[in-house]
Design an enzyme around this catalytic site. Sequence first.
Site, PDB file in Angstrom:
ATOM      1  N   HIS A   1       1.116  -0.895   0.150  1.00 61.83           N
ATOM      2  CA  HIS A   1      -0.043  -0.107   0.533  1.00 61.83           C
ATOM      3  C   HIS A   1       0.837   1.523  -0.053  1.00 61.83           C
ATOM      4  O   HIS A   1       1.577   2.357   1.039  1.00 61.83           O
ATOM      5  CB  HIS A   1      -0.962  -0.106   1.422  1.00 61.83           C
ATOM      6  CG  HIS A   1      -2.313   0.615   0.679  1.00 61.83           C
ATOM      7  ND1 HIS A   1      -3.529   0.510   1.915  1.00 61.83           N
ATOM      8  CD2 HIS A   1      -2.450   2.496   0.870  1.00 61.83           C
ATOM      9  CE1 HIS A   1      -4.088   1.584   0.952  1.00 61.83           C
ATOM     10  NE2 HIS A   1      -3.555   3.194   0.900  1.00 61.83           N
TER      11      HIS A   1
ATOM     12  N   HIS B   1       1.643   5.319  -1.977  1.00 62.57           N
ATOM     13  CA  HIS B   1       0.953   6.492  -3.096  1.00 62.57           C
ATOM     14  C   HIS B   1       1.758   7.067  -3.184  1.00 62.57           C
ATOM     15  O   HIS B   1       2.741   7.628  -2.863  1.00 62.57           O
ATOM     16  CB  HIS B   1       0.462   7.514  -2.224  1.00 62.57           C
ATOM     17  CG  HIS B   1      -1.091   6.531  -1.309  1.00 62.57           C
ATOM     18  ND1 HIS B   1      -2.418   6.464  -2.327  1.00 62.57           N
ATOM     19  CD2 HIS B   1      -1.506   6.576  -0.545  1.00 62.57           C
ATOM     20  CE1 HIS B   1      -3.448   6.142  -1.133  1.00 62.57           C
ATOM     21  NE2 HIS B   1      -3.031   6.032  -0.746  1.00 62.57           N
TER      22      HIS B   1
ATOM     23  N   ARG C   1       1.137   8.939  -6.967  1.00 59.49           N
ATOM     24  CA  ARG C   1       1.142  10.317  -7.147  1.00 59.49           C
ATOM     25  C   ARG C   1       1.230  10.202  -8.189  1.00 59.49           C
ATOM     26  O   ARG C   1       1.328  11.283  -8.968  1.00 59.49           O
ATOM     27  CB  ARG C   1       1.599  11.274  -6.279  1.00 59.49           C
ATOM     28  CG  ARG C   1       1.596  11.332  -4.689  1.00 59.49           C
ATOM     29  CD  ARG C   1       0.154  11.617  -3.999  1.00 59.49           C
ATOM     30  NE  ARG C   1      -0.449  11.368  -2.787  1.00 59.49           N
ATOM     31  CZ  ARG C   1      -0.746  10.759  -1.930  1.00 59.49           C
ATOM     32  NH1 ARG C   1      -1.911  10.746  -2.768  1.00 59.49           N
ATOM     33  NH2 ARG C   1      -0.942  11.162  -0.671  1.00 59.49           N
TER      34      ARG C   1
ATOM     35  N   ASP D   1      -8.788   2.958  -2.573  1.00 57.43           N
ATOM     36  CA  ASP D   1      -8.636   3.538  -1.898  1.00 57.43           C
ATOM     37  C   ASP D   1      -8.289   5.081  -2.011  1.00 57.43           C
ATOM     38  O   ASP D   1      -8.908   5.791  -2.717  1.00 57.43           O
ATOM     39  CB  ASP D   1      -7.156   2.778  -1.970  1.00 57.43           C
ATOM     40  CG  ASP D   1      -6.129   3.403  -0.146  1.00 57.43           C
ATOM     41  OD1 ASP D   1      -6.711   3.348   0.792  1.00 57.43           O
ATOM     42  OD2 ASP D   1      -5.715   3.646  -0.419  1.00 57.43           O
TER      43      ASP D   1
ATOM     44  N   HIS E   1     -10.454  -0.083   1.939  1.00 59.25           N
ATOM     45  CA  HIS E   1     -10.764   1.247   2.365  1.00 59.25           C
ATOM     46  C   HIS E   1     -12.079   0.874   3.112  1.00 59.25           C
ATOM     47  O   HIS E   1     -13.106   2.011   3.148  1.00 59.25           O
ATOM     48  CB  HIS E   1     -10.594   2.451   1.617  1.00 59.25           C
ATOM     49  CG  HIS E   1     -10.552   4.053   2.014  1.00 59.25           C
ATOM     50  ND1 HIS E   1      -9.215   4.386   2.428  1.00 59.25           N
ATOM     51  CD2 HIS E   1     -11.379   4.333   2.782  1.00 59.25           C
ATOM     52  CE1 HIS E   1      -9.258   5.539   3.080  1.00 59.25           C
ATOM     53  NE2 HIS E   1     -11.038   5.660   3.758  1.00 59.25           N
TER      54      HIS E   1
ATOM     55  N   HIS F   1      -5.030  -0.944   5.622  1.00 56.78           N
ATOM     56  CA  HIS F   1      -4.847   0.019   6.860  1.00 56.78           C
ATOM     57  C   HIS F   1      -5.772  -0.059   8.406  1.00 56.78           C
ATOM     58  O   HIS F   1      -6.019   0.873   8.731  1.00 56.78           O
ATOM     59  CB  HIS F   1      -4.534   1.567   6.652  1.00 56.78           C
ATOM     60  CG  HIS F   1      -5.232   1.696   5.350  1.00 56.78           C
ATOM     61  ND1 HIS F   1      -7.330   1.771   5.732  1.00 56.78           N
ATOM     62  CD2 HIS F   1      -5.290   2.861   4.529  1.00 56.78           C
ATOM     63  CE1 HIS F   1      -7.662   3.034   5.019  1.00 56.78           C
ATOM     64  NE2 HIS F   1      -6.906   2.809   4.015  1.00 56.78           N
TER      65      HIS F   1
ATOM     66  N   ASN G   1      -5.649   9.345   7.398  1.00 59.30           N
ATOM     67  CA  ASN G   1      -7.783   8.402   7.519  1.00 59.30           C
ATOM     68  C   ASN G   1      -6.526   6.977   6.932  1.00 59.30           C
ATOM     69  O   ASN G   1      -6.303   6.833   6.120  1.00 59.30           O
ATOM     70  CB  ASN G   1      -7.926   8.998   6.407  1.00 59.30           C
ATOM     71  CG  ASN G   1      -9.653   8.901   6.771  1.00 59.30           C
ATOM     72  OD1 ASN G   1      -9.790   7.556   7.468  1.00 59.30           O
ATOM     73  ND2 ASN G   1     -10.184   8.287   5.660  1.00 59.30           N
TER      74      ASN G   1
ATOM     75  N   ASP H   1       0.825   2.137   3.636  1.00 60.51           N
ATOM     76  CA  ASP H   1       0.187   2.993   3.601  1.00 60.51           C
ATOM     77  C   ASP H   1       0.761   5.012   3.334  1.00 60.51           C
ATOM     78  O   ASP H   1       0.807   5.804   3.842  1.00 60.51           O
ATOM     79  CB  ASP H   1      -1.164   3.852   4.657  1.00 60.51           C
ATOM     80  CG  ASP H   1      -2.344   5.048   3.868  1.00 60.51           C
ATOM     81  OD1 ASP H   1      -1.953   4.944   2.284  1.00 60.51           O
ATOM     82  OD2 ASP H   1      -2.524   4.514   4.728  1.00 60.51           O
TER      83      ASP H   1
END
Lengths: 316, 440
Positions: free
Chosen positions: B70, B72, B74, B162, B189, B242, B288, B315
């Site tokens: 997991h 990101h 971008r 997610d 998520h 998560h 989150n 995450d």
Amino acid sequence: MSLQRKDVLGLEDMSAEEILLVLDIASRFRAVFDRPVRSVPIMRGRTVVNFFHEPSTRTRISFELAEKRLSADIVNFSVATSSFSKGETLRDTAENLAAMKIDMLVVRHGSSGAAQYLSRVLACPVINAGDGCHEHPTQGLLDIMTMHQRLGDMRGKKVTIIGDIAHSRVARSNIWGLNKLGAEVTVCGPPTMVPGNIARMGVTVEYDLKKAVAQADVLNVLRIQLERGAGGDFPSNREYHRMYGITEDVVRGLKPEAFVMHPGPMNRNVEISSEVADGPRQVILDQVANGVAVRMALIYLLSGGDPGALASGEAA
Amino acid sequence: MEWSWQRIPAEYLVTGVKLARGGKIAARKGYLHVKKGRVEALGVGKPTAEGLPVLEADGLILAPGFIDTHVHFREPGEEEKETVATGSRAAAAGGFTTVVTMPNTDPTIDNPGLVRYVIDRGNEAGLCRVLPAGAVSIGRQGQGLAELGAMVEAGARAFTDDGSPIENGKLMAAALKYGNLLGVPIMSHAEDRSIVGSGCMHGGYWSTRLGLTGMARAGEDAAVFRDIELARASGGHLHVCHVSTRGAVDIIRRAKADGINVTAEATPHHFSLDHSRCRDYSPRFKMNPPLRETDDVAAVADGLADGTIDCIATDHAPHTATEKELQFDQAPFGVIGLETAFAVGVTYLVEEGRLDLGQLIACFSERPARVLGLPLGSLEDGAEADFVLLDPSGEWTVDATTLHGRSENSCFLGDRLRGRVMATFMRGRLTWRATEPSLT
């Protein structure tokens, strides 16, 4: 003793001694109000910026009046006229204010923690005029001053705060300050507005209004934010009034000396009935007058004012 | 470590290492024999091969390369926060050789062309395997199912919306059925927004005290419960992202006991920090799901220890300093985590006695490999030589200036942690080394 701090961001980190000092100085300033000339030249030549990033009428006017009575130069800017509407960040605003060398900032902001943030960026004193749902220390101080004038030593005095505790910065400042002075605080309202975990702040949680007010020396009735909308946290104004409104009936059940406070502006016949709002047990306009005095005291003390000098007649 | 080579040769030995495999760490020192990017042999004692170049890594632990389910990165669309290349650099520095990238980019990764795009960026960077997760729904709008089959063909290894929950239960059920058909997990998520509302931190004592809107634990618990019941009905593989609440850990534990095809991940911040960290309104602690209560933190750690939670995932969610300087309620959710993950695991799980080091390493390697169905994470003979050299007792201070990604929004800035990644190898090639000069 003087106020050894740069900012007043909340009552959470103020000591009982500091709170009592502010109340003492404020009561001396209140004496000035009855004179024909109500201003003193203490802040002459110093600039106070009132930065209101959230609509406010009475707090803003109260601060302005306090500043004018101390002869400060005042700059007001509010959300409608500032570049915030153009997307400027709080950090940029703060840096601009710092560059302009202001002497003090009074800030009202919708985000909890905003005053704390500005105080870290700015070298000048910052007074929190309300940050989100967090604290409203000058309201807390004026409330406590109003109680203190009537009840004297607050130790063991029972204060019941009624309303939307979850979203109330007034409630939090009252709780911190009153606990410091040894008062016993009860909070009351529907469970949607009074989270049970607030007990950890050192208060009694009571959902039954009758029980919550029975032993109280003071009721501090909070404004219900109608703009939040009925139907979520409470079914309707009428239902709220029926269950938690402070009516003649409720007041009849109070101890004989107990009195009723409200920080304003009131929603008549929602959290407080008109009879009570206009009745003999309320001290609302006294709160308003104390508000100006408390704000004068804070501005005076934060700008390095010497409490001793004031005692020897500078203000009186 | 002896580093006399100018380049990593095609065939070499790493000696003097303690091998970490199968949740255990060998008591005796051993070796790894790498040939053409693959594991030729490994074992305890002296290597049988002779005359090969030797990397003497005396006393370090040699573990399978870490796998993060997991992250990101971008790209495309928010390259000012991170790119596949900068994220890969951070991954390598954290010991990771494989990452699963989330599809909540701009545009959303919801078609095979964009899946290919992310894979190509990953290959260009060449620092870790970048495995894209595709979006479950077109544009992550929660309406129509995206073309999952075409994306699997293009190389997508999982599907998720997610960043947002899939509110529509029927869509989630369909995704699980398609995931089952295609042999890929649906990563959830899990957040019931009708419960969580506009909260910006965990709903509890600290949100009350700070005057910030809280996010109730029930929002996560209810969503996990729904997804598990849908997984039960469909037979599809649900992977819960998560996990942060005690309730969710309990629900997943029961589901596993019932034989439901469910796996789960937890982040380093959720097994180490609680909601009191938000006390200074620093958005560095805003993410989150949010930092929860101490009993949730303990439950997540227990879940990792007993296998209810399969793996640790970071995450990793980079944001620019400008965004993270906004007021707490205005700042975006998310924290980075790739470079601190192992050390946070050592400091908060191993040192606290909740997991032993072998188990911790399994949470970063063979356990996530199993979640993803990848032939990685266990250094079998013939497997690709993804491995990492670790110094579990090395202390270091997390410093924004020495992080390798593009953003600095870490929960652990300034913290002293134990556990260092000394070198990372992917397919036998060095991708990261803690000390200069680095080899190529």
